[in-house]
Design a protein around this motif. Structure first.
Motif, PDB file in Angstrom:
ATOM      1  N   ILE A  73       0.737  18.477   9.998  1.00  0.00           N
ATOM      2  CA  ILE A  73       1.461  18.599  11.253  1.00  0.00           C
ATOM      3  C   ILE A  73       0.702  17.806  12.314  1.00  0.00           C
ATOM      4  CG2 ILE A  73       2.414  20.193  12.952  1.00  0.00           C
ATOM      5  CD1 ILE A  73       1.890  22.341  10.579  1.00  0.00           C
ATOM      6  N   HIS A  74       1.385  16.873  12.932  1.00  0.00           N
ATOM      7  CA  HIS A  74       0.777  16.033  13.969  1.00  0.00           C
ATOM      8  C   HIS A  74       1.446  16.289  15.318  1.00  0.00           C
ATOM      9  CE1 HIS A  74      -1.103  12.463  11.530  1.00  0.00           C
ATOM     10  NE2 HIS A  74      -1.678  13.621  11.281  1.00  0.00           N
ATOM     11  N   ARG A  75       0.699  15.922  16.334  1.00  0.00           N
ATOM     12  CA  ARG A  75       1.243  15.964  17.682  1.00  0.00           C
ATOM     13  C   ARG A  75       1.058  14.593  18.323  1.00  0.00           C
ATOM     14  NH1 ARG A  75       1.884  20.391  20.920  1.00  0.00           N
ATOM     15  NH2 ARG A  75       0.421  21.620  19.694  1.00  0.00           N
ATOM     16  N   SER A  85      -0.503   8.151  21.157  1.00  0.00           N
ATOM     17  CA  SER A  85      -1.354   8.344  19.993  1.00  0.00           C
ATOM     18  C   SER A  85      -1.013   9.691  19.383  1.00  0.00           C
ATOM     19  CB  SER A  85      -2.833   8.309  20.382  1.00  0.00           C
ATOM     20  OG  SER A  85      -3.105   9.335  21.313  1.00  0.00           O
ATOM     21  N   MET A  86      -1.495   9.912  18.181  1.00  0.00           N
ATOM     22  CA  MET A  86      -1.213  11.208  17.568  1.00  0.00           C
ATOM     23  C   MET A  86      -2.429  11.704  16.834  1.00  0.00           C
ATOM     24  SD  MET A  86       1.342  10.086  14.556  1.00  0.00           S
ATOM     25  CE  MET A  86       0.913   8.806  13.384  1.00  0.00           C
ATOM     26  N   SER A  87      -2.482  13.007  16.690  1.00  0.00           N
ATOM     27  CA  SER A  87      -3.609  13.632  16.023  1.00  0.00           C
ATOM     28  C   SER A  87      -3.116  14.904  15.350  1.00  0.00           C
ATOM     29  CB  SER A  87      -4.704  13.971  17.044  1.00  0.00           C
ATOM     30  OG  SER A  87      -4.159  14.783  18.063  1.00  0.00           O
ATOM     31  N   LEU A 107       5.662  17.023  18.358  1.00  0.00           N
ATOM     32  CA  LEU A 107       5.208  17.524  17.051  1.00  0.00           C
ATOM     33  C   LEU A 107       6.046  16.906  15.945  1.00  0.00           C
ATOM     34  CD1 LEU A 107       4.858  21.330  17.867  1.00  0.00           C
ATOM     35  CD2 LEU A 107       2.980  19.744  17.371  1.00  0.00           C
ATOM     36  N   HIS A 108       5.405  16.622  14.827  1.00  0.00           N
ATOM     37  CA  HIS A 108       6.147  16.120  13.673  1.00  0.00           C
ATOM     38  C   HIS A 108       5.411  16.446  12.389  1.00  0.00           C
ATOM     39  CE1 HIS A 108       3.525  12.893  15.203  1.00  0.00           C
ATOM     40  NE2 HIS A 108       3.330  12.576  13.938  1.00  0.00           N
ATOM     41  N   ALA A 109       6.158  16.479  11.324  1.00  0.00           N
ATOM     42  CA  ALA A 109       5.565  16.629   9.998  1.00  0.00           C
ATOM     43  C   ALA A 109       5.215  15.230   9.509  1.00  0.00           C
ATOM     44  CB  ALA A 109       6.551  17.305   9.047  1.00  0.00           C
ATOM     45  N   MET A 110       3.913  14.930   9.477  1.00  0.00           N
ATOM     46  CA  MET A 110       3.457  13.594   9.074  1.00  0.00           C
ATOM     47  C   MET A 110       3.296  13.578   7.561  1.00  0.00           C
ATOM     48  SD  MET A 110       2.696  10.984  10.955  1.00  0.00           S
ATOM     49  CE  MET A 110       2.040   9.345  10.718  1.00  0.00           C
ATOM     50  N   LEU A 111       3.884  12.580   6.949  1.00  0.00           N
ATOM     51  CA  LEU A 111       3.883  12.518   5.486  1.00  0.00           C
ATOM     52  C   LEU A 111       3.033  11.328   5.059  1.00  0.00           C
ATOM     53  CD1 LEU A 111       7.719  13.161   5.135  1.00  0.00           C
ATOM     54  CD2 LEU A 111       5.866  14.840   4.984  1.00  0.00           C
TER      55      LEU A 111
HETATM   56 CU   LIG Z   1       1.781  11.602  12.881  1.00  0.00          CU
END
Ligand SMILES: [Cu+2]
Length: 152
Positions: A73-75, A85-87, A107-111
């Motif tokens: 899970i990224h933001r 940017s995301m982390s 927020l996103h589900a990073m794959l």
């Molecule tokens: Cu991401």
């Protein structure tokens, strides 16, 4: 569009309503979607609304999917200079009676480490893991590469 989710791997073969009992709370996953990928060299992302119809907060702690070796899970955040940017996000609390939206720019589900290209018109299963041991599996439809939101 509501998508079916199921409580566990034991039951996900059956078509169930879009409700899962994650411990004492009820979680529903709505409007899941993802964009097609060009290949597998770049990570994909998935978006959805996670709704908690129970009284108690539930914490989303992790993800799993056969599509990617490292889902997380990224933001995404955009600073004052307009640089995005995301982390990795910390655990995501979904308050009782509330919802958390995973969407582009947030927020996103990073794959990460895709195992196959994400092809438009296809779908994949994504399992959400909660702090109380509950799991919710959602089928995520893959939309076109320029999609901006879920299909109606
Ligand atoms: Cu991401």
């Amino acid at each position: 569009m509501k998508l079916p989710v199921a409580f566990s791997a034991v039951t996900f073969a059956f078509s169930l309503p879009a409700t899962v009992f994650a411990g004492s709370s009820e979680i529903t996953v709505e409007d899941a979607w993802a964009r097609a990928s060009i290949g597998i060299s770049r990570p994909g992302a998935a978006y959805m609304t996670i709704r908690n119809t129970g009284d108690e907060a539930v914490i989303l702690t992790g993800l799993s999917t056969e599509l990617a070796l490292m889902p997380d899970i990224h933001r995404s955040t955009t600073n004052e200079q307009g640089v995005t940017s995301m982390s990795p996000a910390d655990d995501i609390e979904i308050p009782g009676g509330g919802a958390v939206v995973l969407e582009p720019g947030g927020l996103h589900a990073m794959l990460m480490q895709l195992q196959r290209p994400m092809k438009e018109g296809g779908s994949f299963d994504l399992t959400l893991e909660f702090s109380d041991g509950g799991k919710a599996q959602v089928e995520v439809p893959i939309l076109d590469i320029a999609a901006r939101g879920p299909e109606d």
